[in-house]
Design an enzyme around this catalytic site. Structure first.
Site, PDB file in Angstrom:
ATOM      1  N   ARG A  70     -30.241 -74.126 -28.138  1.00  0.00           N
ATOM      2  CA  ARG A  70     -31.173 -74.276 -29.243  1.00  0.00           C
ATOM      3  C   ARG A  70     -31.858 -75.631 -29.168  1.00  0.00           C
ATOM      4  O   ARG A  70     -31.293 -76.599 -28.658  1.00  0.00           O
ATOM      5  CB  ARG A  70     -30.449 -74.140 -30.594  1.00  0.00           C
ATOM      6  CG  ARG A  70     -30.226 -72.687 -31.009  1.00  0.00           C
ATOM      7  CD  ARG A  70     -29.548 -72.591 -32.361  1.00  0.00           C
ATOM      8  NE  ARG A  70     -28.202 -73.073 -32.301  1.00  0.00           N
ATOM      9  CZ  ARG A  70     -27.806 -74.254 -32.747  1.00  0.00           C
ATOM     10  NH1 ARG A  70     -28.678 -75.079 -33.336  1.00  0.00           N
ATOM     11  NH2 ARG A  70     -26.562 -74.628 -32.629  1.00  0.00           N
ATOM     12  N   TYR A 198     -34.014 -68.378 -25.189  1.00  0.00           N
ATOM     13  CA  TYR A 198     -32.597 -68.588 -25.489  1.00  0.00           C
ATOM     14  C   TYR A 198     -32.199 -68.006 -26.855  1.00  0.00           C
ATOM     15  O   TYR A 198     -32.924 -68.170 -27.843  1.00  0.00           O
ATOM     16  CB  TYR A 198     -32.241 -70.083 -25.450  1.00  0.00           C
ATOM     17  CG  TYR A 198     -30.832 -70.313 -25.951  1.00  0.00           C
ATOM     18  CD1 TYR A 198     -29.741 -70.031 -25.139  1.00  0.00           C
ATOM     19  CD2 TYR A 198     -30.591 -70.738 -27.261  1.00  0.00           C
ATOM     20  CE1 TYR A 198     -28.445 -70.170 -25.615  1.00  0.00           C
ATOM     21  CE2 TYR A 198     -29.297 -70.888 -27.744  1.00  0.00           C
ATOM     22  CZ  TYR A 198     -28.228 -70.599 -26.916  1.00  0.00           C
ATOM     23  OH  TYR A 198     -26.944 -70.729 -27.387  1.00  0.00           O
ATOM     24  N   LYS A 207     -30.139 -66.839 -36.035  1.00  0.00           N
ATOM     25  CA  LYS A 207     -30.206 -68.068 -36.833  1.00  0.00           C
ATOM     26  C   LYS A 207     -31.483 -68.132 -37.682  1.00  0.00           C
ATOM     27  O   LYS A 207     -31.460 -68.608 -38.817  1.00  0.00           O
ATOM     28  CB  LYS A 207     -30.153 -69.296 -35.932  1.00  0.00           C
ATOM     29  CG  LYS A 207     -28.999 -69.317 -34.957  1.00  0.00           C
ATOM     30  CD  LYS A 207     -27.650 -69.367 -35.630  1.00  0.00           C
ATOM     31  CE  LYS A 207     -26.584 -69.571 -34.567  1.00  0.00           C
ATOM     32  NZ  LYS A 207     -25.246 -69.687 -35.031  1.00  0.00           N
ATOM     33  N   HIS A 227     -23.044 -70.125 -42.138  1.00  0.00           N
ATOM     34  CA  HIS A 227     -22.681 -70.161 -40.715  1.00  0.00           C
ATOM     35  C   HIS A 227     -21.162 -70.011 -40.607  1.00  0.00           C
ATOM     36  O   HIS A 227     -20.458 -70.961 -40.275  1.00  0.00           O
ATOM     37  CB  HIS A 227     -23.156 -71.509 -40.140  1.00  0.00           C
ATOM     38  CG  HIS A 227     -23.111 -71.584 -38.648  1.00  0.00           C
ATOM     39  ND1 HIS A 227     -22.958 -72.771 -37.971  1.00  0.00           N
ATOM     40  CD2 HIS A 227     -23.203 -70.630 -37.694  1.00  0.00           C
ATOM     41  CE1 HIS A 227     -22.973 -72.541 -36.667  1.00  0.00           C
ATOM     42  NE2 HIS A 227     -23.113 -71.259 -36.475  1.00  0.00           N
ATOM     43  N   SER A 249     -21.551 -74.967 -34.145  1.00  0.00           N
ATOM     44  CA  SER A 249     -21.636 -74.151 -32.936  1.00  0.00           C
ATOM     45  C   SER A 249     -20.698 -74.684 -31.860  1.00  0.00           C
ATOM     46  O   SER A 249     -20.554 -75.897 -31.687  1.00  0.00           O
ATOM     47  CB  SER A 249     -23.067 -74.172 -32.400  1.00  0.00           C
ATOM     48  OG  SER A 249     -23.944 -73.679 -33.382  1.00  0.00           O
ATOM     49  N   CYS A 251     -17.441 -74.618 -31.636  1.00  0.00           N
ATOM     50  CA  CYS A 251     -16.205 -75.263 -32.105  1.00  0.00           C
ATOM     51  C   CYS A 251     -15.104 -74.222 -32.312  1.00  0.00           C
ATOM     52  O   CYS A 251     -14.145 -74.460 -33.043  1.00  0.00           O
ATOM     53  CB  CYS A 251     -16.442 -76.017 -33.398  1.00  0.00           C
ATOM     54  SG  CYS A 251     -17.347 -77.546 -33.165  1.00  0.00           S
ATOM     55  N   ASP A 276     -19.906 -65.418 -36.573  1.00  0.00           N
ATOM     56  CA  ASP A 276     -20.924 -66.482 -36.648  1.00  0.00           C
ATOM     57  C   ASP A 276     -21.585 -66.621 -38.019  1.00  0.00           C
ATOM     58  O   ASP A 276     -21.880 -67.728 -38.433  1.00  0.00           O
ATOM     59  CB  ASP A 276     -21.996 -66.216 -35.584  1.00  0.00           C
ATOM     60  CG  ASP A 276     -22.878 -67.427 -35.304  1.00  0.00           C
ATOM     61  OD1 ASP A 276     -22.361 -68.560 -35.331  1.00  0.00           O
ATOM     62  OD2 ASP A 276     -24.088 -67.253 -35.060  1.00  0.00           O
ATOM     63  N   ARG A 365     -23.350 -67.891 -22.091  1.00  0.00           N
ATOM     64  CA  ARG A 365     -23.034 -66.994 -23.210  1.00  0.00           C
ATOM     65  C   ARG A 365     -22.780 -65.570 -22.753  1.00  0.00           C
ATOM     66  O   ARG A 365     -23.261 -65.153 -21.702  1.00  0.00           O
ATOM     67  CB  ARG A 365     -24.231 -66.976 -24.179  1.00  0.00           C
ATOM     68  CG  ARG A 365     -24.517 -68.329 -24.834  1.00  0.00           C
ATOM     69  CD  ARG A 365     -23.757 -68.466 -26.122  1.00  0.00           C
ATOM     70  NE  ARG A 365     -23.793 -69.810 -26.672  1.00  0.00           N
ATOM     71  CZ  ARG A 365     -23.363 -70.093 -27.908  1.00  0.00           C
ATOM     72  NH1 ARG A 365     -22.913 -69.143 -28.689  1.00  0.00           N
ATOM     73  NH2 ARG A 365     -23.379 -71.338 -28.346  1.00  0.00           N
TER      74      ARG A 365
HETATM   75  O1  SAT Z   1     -27.905 -70.552 -31.735  1.00  0.00           O
HETATM   76  S1  SAT Z   1     -27.092 -69.522 -31.100  1.00  0.00           S
HETATM   77  O2  SAT Z   1     -26.844 -68.458 -32.049  1.00  0.00           O
HETATM   78  O3  SAT Z   1     -27.763 -69.026 -29.926  1.00  0.00           O
HETATM   79  C1  SAT Z   1     -25.589 -70.182 -30.673  1.00  0.00           C
HETATM   80  C2  SAT Z   1     -25.131 -71.177 -31.650  1.00  0.00           C
HETATM   81  O4  SAT Z   1     -25.489 -72.336 -31.490  1.00  0.00           O
HETATM   82  O5  SAT Z   1     -24.389 -70.845 -32.588  1.00  0.00           O
HETATM   83 MN    MN Z   2     -23.413 -70.271 -34.537  1.00  0.00          MN
END
Ligand code: SAT
Ligand code: MN
Length: 581
Positions: A70, A198, A207, A227, A249, A251, A276, A365
């Site tokens: 990101r 991405y 997101k 989140h 993210s 973690c 997520d 990923r």
């Molecule tokens: O932003 S993504 O959903 O691609 C991955 C993340 O940072 O949680």
């Molecule tokens: Mn995330």
């Protein structure tokens, strides 16, 4: 025209006029259509077939090396008033942003296919579900949206019935970092993203919609878009508690959501609902309930092995799109800490040479449907969601934050969430490992001013009947030599169990200025290589360090000026006073 909804066909026509694609494809969301995307990308070289004997249905995508994460510095929230976006967001006047984006989109789909992707976030037909349409010129994005959302015909039917949807316009453009922007117009429920393929930049349901736009909508409608992973913990008696947990993210949200109980926890089961994002509403009884808006997982690959996350390890051996991993001589995907095989070709397609850095990109990923997860909860698709017992915040901190503590009440819990800070990871471009404030793990994702966001969080105390308990965890505390003090992964269940016991009033705590901490004897360390001294270190609260932390937090809150609710400042003052006493 492929829809009876005039506003949708008008918008597609308008976008096609601007972007000038060769073809327009309306996605029906069928498995056959997904297979046609795969076939096409194998032909174009966008996908590479992996070993189909050991990894059936698995493919590798190598992104542009400039486009692997990101881009928070290029992500904007364009509200009419700058203060509504807040100091937590980059901002541009909406007209200026749209003008610039129109310049980029002008003619950008020449020679390409424009895909129209109607999608649903949340269980189809659920009162909590929300709908959107993404237009993209990337087949990779269309295939990922198939795995990550409920997309296609059923979503289109819901959109036609409702007459409204969130508009997301995306083009990979030239993949030029100089011509890359992720723009949100929450007042118009519109997203424009250009120049990146991405995940978080390009799969607009994730997101951009489910967090930035949804958080903005949630504030006006009285709910929360967070989140957070959602996980169900079933004890041997068959009682299941649902927890929603926010971590920045990369973690360990996916690992916690798919946790496998340690050997000694016979009869315990862990059910994944989401890894997520959580959308949480108060139901008619004033109980907070959560649904996962997503239908798939877009997880970090490196570090996944039979020890850290056996469920994920198995889940990604079939029907998975890998992005930016390495491959072995047998054409199997490979990543750091896989513990099997070795890399032959790195993520950029070069013969592997350790001098070039890791074989798999640290933010490589997997994309996979949630149905592949053997621990997918039977309630994950329930339209009414699941009742939440506890909310958990956490960050990656070498020191300061103890293994776990509980907030004194809801308002204090909001301060605990607002105070989350964490070391940065490879999920976003920029320096890795520096501590930054990341309230509620939403720093990159809150679609409006954090001051207003905290006020919205506080308002639940007045509106709810039963509110979840709020906790903070830190799996990442280290000793003076930099070694992790806590084993993490499956063993985290021991900490979750303490939280559930607290929620059920089955266990006491030590009352500390920062909140309620476990008595060391109440954390089960049987069979673990964690000594009494280590546990004491994990639970230590250094008053001096905490005073500094609160001072830092005070400075941070000041940057939000008069938008910070007084109740939050009062909570802060209370902790400062308790630390002085
Ligand atoms: O932003 S993504 O959903 O691609 C991955 C993340 O940072 O949680
Ligand atoms: Mn995330």
């Amino acid at each position: 025209m492929n829809t009876r909804l005039q506003s949708l066909s008008d918008w597609v026509a308008e976008v096609a006029k601007l972007t000038q694609p060769d073809r327009i494809h309306w996605c029906d969301g069928s498995p056959a259509e997904y297979q046609s995307f795969i076939k096409q990308m194998l032909g174009s070289g966008d996908l590479i077939e992996l070993n189909q004997a050991s990894y059936p249905g698995c493919y590798l995508h190598r992104s542009d090396p400039n486009d692997v994460a990101r881009v928070e510095h290029l992500t904007y929230v364009c509200t009419s008033a700058k203060a509504d976006a807040g100091p937590n967001n980059h901002w541009m006047p909406p007209a200026e942003a749209k003008n610039m984006m129109h310049g980029f989109f002008d003619g950008c789909m020449k020679g390409r296919t424009l895909y129209v992707i109607p999608y649903c976030m949340g269980p189809l037909g659920s009162p909590y579900a929300r709908y959107g349409v993404e237009i993209t010129d990337s087949t990779y994005v269309a295939a990922n949206m198939y795995l990550m959302t409920r997309m296609g015909k059923p979503a289109l039917e819901q959109i036609e019935a409702a007459g409204s949807f969130i508009k997301g316009l995306h083009s990979i453009g030239e993949l030029d970092p100089e011509r890359r922007f992720i723009m949100h117009f929450p007042e118009e429920l519109t997203i424009m993203s250009y120049g990146s393929g991405y995940g978080g930049n390009a799969l607009l349901g994730k997101k951009c919609h489910a967090l930035r736009i949804a958080s903005y909508q949630a504030r006006t409608e009285g709910w929360l878009a967070e989140h957070m992973l959602i996980v169900g913990i079933e004890d041997p008696e068959g009682n299941t508690h649902y927890l929603a947990c926010a971590f920045p993210s990369a973690c360990g949200k996916t690992n916690l959501a798919m946790l496998i109980p340690p050997e000694r926890y016979k009869g315990w089961k862990v059910w994944t609902l989401g890894d997520d994002i959580a959308w949480m509403h108060l139901d008619a009884n004033g109980q907070l309930r959560a649904v996962n808006p997503e239908a798939g997982l877009f997880g970090v690959v490196p570090g996944t092995n039979r020890k850290t996350n056996p469920n994920a390890y198995d889940m990604i051996t079939r029907d998975t799109i890998f992005t930016n991993v390495a491959v072995t001589a047998d054409n199997e995907p490979w990543w750091e800490d896989k513990d099997v095989g070795k890399p032959a070709i790195d993520w950029q397609g070069r013969p592997y040479d350790s001098a070039n850095g890791p074989a798999a990109h640290p933010n490589s990923r997997f994309t996979v449907t949630a149905k592949n997860n053997p621990s997918y909860s039977s309630l994950a698709e329930a339209p009414e969601g699941v009742p939440i017992t506890a909310l958990v915040f956490g960050g990656r901190r070498r020191e300061l934050a103890p293994l776990v503590y509980q907030a004194k009440d809801w308002a204090h819990g909001v301060l605990v969430g607002a105070s989350v800070a964490s070391e940065t990871t490879a999920a976003a471009t920029g320096k890795v490992g520096v501590v930054r404030r990341d309230p509620m793990a939403m720093k990159p994702f809150c679609g409006y001013n954090f001051g207003d966001y905290w006020a919205h969080w506080l308002s639940f105390a007045d509106r709810a009947k039963t509110l979840p308990q709020i906790f903070h965890v830190n799996w990442f505390r280290r000793d003076a030599d930099g070694r992790f003090l806590w084993p993490g992964f499956g063993e985290n269940l021991r900490v979750l169990r303490w939280m559930i016991d607290r929620c059920e009033g089955r266990v006491g705590a030590q009352e500390m200025p920062i909140g309620h901490l476990p008595k060391p004897a109440d954390i089960d360390t049987t069979g673990l290589d964690v000594s009494k001294e280590t546990l004491e270190q994990l639970l230590a609260v250094d008053r001096g360090q905490w005073r500094e932390e609160l001072e830092h937090m005070a400075g941070y809150l000041k940057t939000f000026g008069d938008r910070v609710p007084k109740r939050l400042l009062d909570e802060h003052a209370k902790v400062v006073a308790a630390l002085k006493a």
